[in-house]
Design a protein around this motif. Structure first.
Motif, PDB file in Angstrom:
ATOM      1  N   ARG A  88      49.651   0.885   6.366  1.00 50.98           N
ATOM      2  CA  ARG A  88      50.302   0.412   7.720  1.00 50.98           C
ATOM      3  C   ARG A  88      51.281   0.823   8.129  1.00 50.98           C
ATOM      4  O   ARG A  88      52.369   0.447   7.227  1.00 50.98           O
ATOM      5  CB  ARG A  88      49.000  -0.455   7.538  1.00 50.98           C
ATOM      6  N   TYR A 124      51.786  -3.010  22.487  1.00 48.11           N
ATOM      7  CA  TYR A 124      52.765  -3.212  20.743  1.00 48.11           C
ATOM      8  C   TYR A 124      53.239  -1.797  21.403  1.00 48.11           C
ATOM      9  O   TYR A 124      53.758  -0.316  21.392  1.00 48.11           O
ATOM     10  CB  TYR A 124      51.274  -3.756  20.009  1.00 48.11           C
ATOM     11  N   GLU A 163      54.258  -8.634   2.933  1.00 44.43           N
ATOM     12  CA  GLU A 163      53.245  -8.654   4.166  1.00 44.43           C
ATOM     13  C   GLU A 163      52.887  -9.676   5.105  1.00 44.43           C
ATOM     14  O   GLU A 163      52.241 -10.091   6.065  1.00 44.43           O
ATOM     15  CB  GLU A 163      52.205  -7.819   3.667  1.00 44.43           C
ATOM     16  N   SER A 185      53.677 -11.905  19.217  1.00 45.55           N
ATOM     17  CA  SER A 185      52.928 -11.286  18.029  1.00 45.55           C
ATOM     18  C   SER A 185      53.416 -10.392  17.656  1.00 45.55           C
ATOM     19  O   SER A 185      54.415  -9.256  18.086  1.00 45.55           O
ATOM     20  CB  SER A 185      51.180 -10.983  18.889  1.00 45.55           C
ATOM     21  N   ARG A 211      51.714  -7.607  14.479  1.00 44.58           N
ATOM     22  CA  ARG A 211      50.022  -7.641  13.242  1.00 44.58           C
ATOM     23  C   ARG A 211      50.381  -5.810  12.326  1.00 44.58           C
ATOM     24  O   ARG A 211      51.259  -5.148  12.490  1.00 44.58           O
ATOM     25  CB  ARG A 211      49.095  -7.470  14.015  1.00 44.58           C
ATOM     26  N   TRP A 212      49.908  -5.698  11.607  1.00 43.44           N
ATOM     27  CA  TRP A 212      49.779  -4.930  10.879  1.00 43.44           C
ATOM     28  C   TRP A 212      48.891  -3.808  11.114  1.00 43.44           C
ATOM     29  O   TRP A 212      47.734  -4.024  11.391  1.00 43.44           O
ATOM     30  CB  TRP A 212      49.494  -4.568   9.024  1.00 43.44           C
ATOM     31  N   VAL A 213      48.991  -2.126  11.451  1.00 41.05           N
ATOM     32  CA  VAL A 213      48.160  -1.899  11.949  1.00 41.05           C
ATOM     33  C   VAL A 213      47.774  -0.638  11.239  1.00 41.05           C
ATOM     34  O   VAL A 213      48.892   0.216  10.795  1.00 41.05           O
ATOM     35  CB  VAL A 213      48.411  -1.621  13.795  1.00 41.05           C
TER      36      VAL A 213
END
Length: 319
Positions: free
Chosen positions: A195, A209, A266, A277, A279-281
């Motif tokens: 990720r 993002y 994480e 925002s 986020r882990w992608v």
């Protein structure tokens, strides 16, 4: 990273001929060279001729009669290259640029330029330009922007004069010499397993993002800046850091320093001032985003180093 210089604005190899900048006679000769060309710039927007080329004009074109300042960009294989500022021109009201927008989609057509030319945001065309046009556009936009924003001497406050073919300002009052500035910015491909960490700033377009990024501070190494910025913005601790690629980013005068970093944890803790925002992608979701098929994340901007890093991370080409 073996393909580092294939990033937009990189790898053209323009001969900037810095030794010529202080030679008035040689500059005049280059200006009179029938192969010489000039790219007009209007309030930060280069002139484009068609969808994927700069709108170069000859040095004797009438539209340049009131252009100032003029910047010597360098020597292209086809001849000398200059940039000229046409910001004094006032377009009709319906052609005025948008204000306060993340991206200005408006285009302005100068009546003195060919019908095929228009002034437009470099962000919208940068990925379609040839490497040489991209380097010239980025250089012209950054240097002319600096000449406007640094009119007054930072030592004594008097108005300074343009010198060295646009590459210096010299104060006639105290004699101080001023040079175009470049602000180093670290941009981080932070991964943990399969990720990557992405964030979005307040005010960005819906679904946009990107990799986290931030300005380096005085007395700070590249590695320290990466670790500090990621921890400040997302609360993530970073271990090893390595350099990948760099990109001149003339919005207005940055050098984006692309890096890879390994996250040690994480759990995300947002700084709401910096990020709306984060986020882990996963690789799978990132591939969907590039294909335009992710329900929440849009494809990275073409030409920006963030997209370059993410694309090569997906392709496992970060060596």
């Amino acid at each position: 990273m073996r393909i580092a210089e294939t990033v937009t604005f990189g790898g053209s190899g323009l001969d900037r001929s810095a030794a010529v900048r202080g030679d008035t006679a040689q500059l005049d000769a280059l200006w009179r060279d029938p192969r010489a060309r000039v790219v007009p710039i209007w309030r930060g927007k280069p002139s484009f001729d068609g969808p994927s080329a700069l709108g170069w004009v000859a040095t004797d074109h009438p539209v340049l009669s009131n252009a100032a300042p003029v910047v010597f960009l360098g020597l292209d294989e086809a001849g000398p290259r200059f940039a000229a500022d046409l910001s004094a021109w006032q377009p009709d009201g319906d052609a005025a640029p948008a204000s306060g927008a993340f991206f200005d989609p408006t285009e302005q057509c100068h009546p003195g330029l060919p019908d095929t030319c228009r002034f437009a945001e470099l962000r919208g065309a940068m990925a379609d330009l040839s490497p040489r046009d991209a380097e010239c556009a980025a250089t012209a936009k950054a240097v002319i922007g600096w000449l406007h924003s640094h009119r007054f001497c930072s030592s004594c406050g008097a108005e300074s004069a343009v010198a060295m073919a646009g590459w210096q300002r010299i104060c006639g009052s105290c004699g101080a010499h001023h040079f175009p500035r470049t602000d180093p910015v670290v941009i981080m491909l932070i991964t943990r397993g399969n990720r990557v960490l992405l964030g979005r700033s307040p005010g960005w377009p819906e679904g946009m993002y990107s990799c986290l990024a931030g300005f380096m501070e005085p007395g700070e190494t590249l590695e320290a800046a990466v670790r500090r910025e990621v921890f400040e913005e997302a609360g993530i601790r970073v271990g090893s850091v390595r350099y990948l690629a760099s990109q001149p980013w003339p919005y207005p005068s940055s050098l984006m320093i692309g890096t890879a970093g390994e996250a040690l944890d994480e759990a995300i803790t947002l700084d709401p001032v910096e990020l709306e925002s984060a986020r882990w992608v996963s690789r799978e979701d990132m591939a969907l985003a590039f294909a335009g098929e992710h329900p929440e994340i849009r494809a990275p901007r073409r030409g920006a180093i963030a997209g370059f890093l993410l694309k090569n991370w997906l392709a496992d080409r970060l060596d």
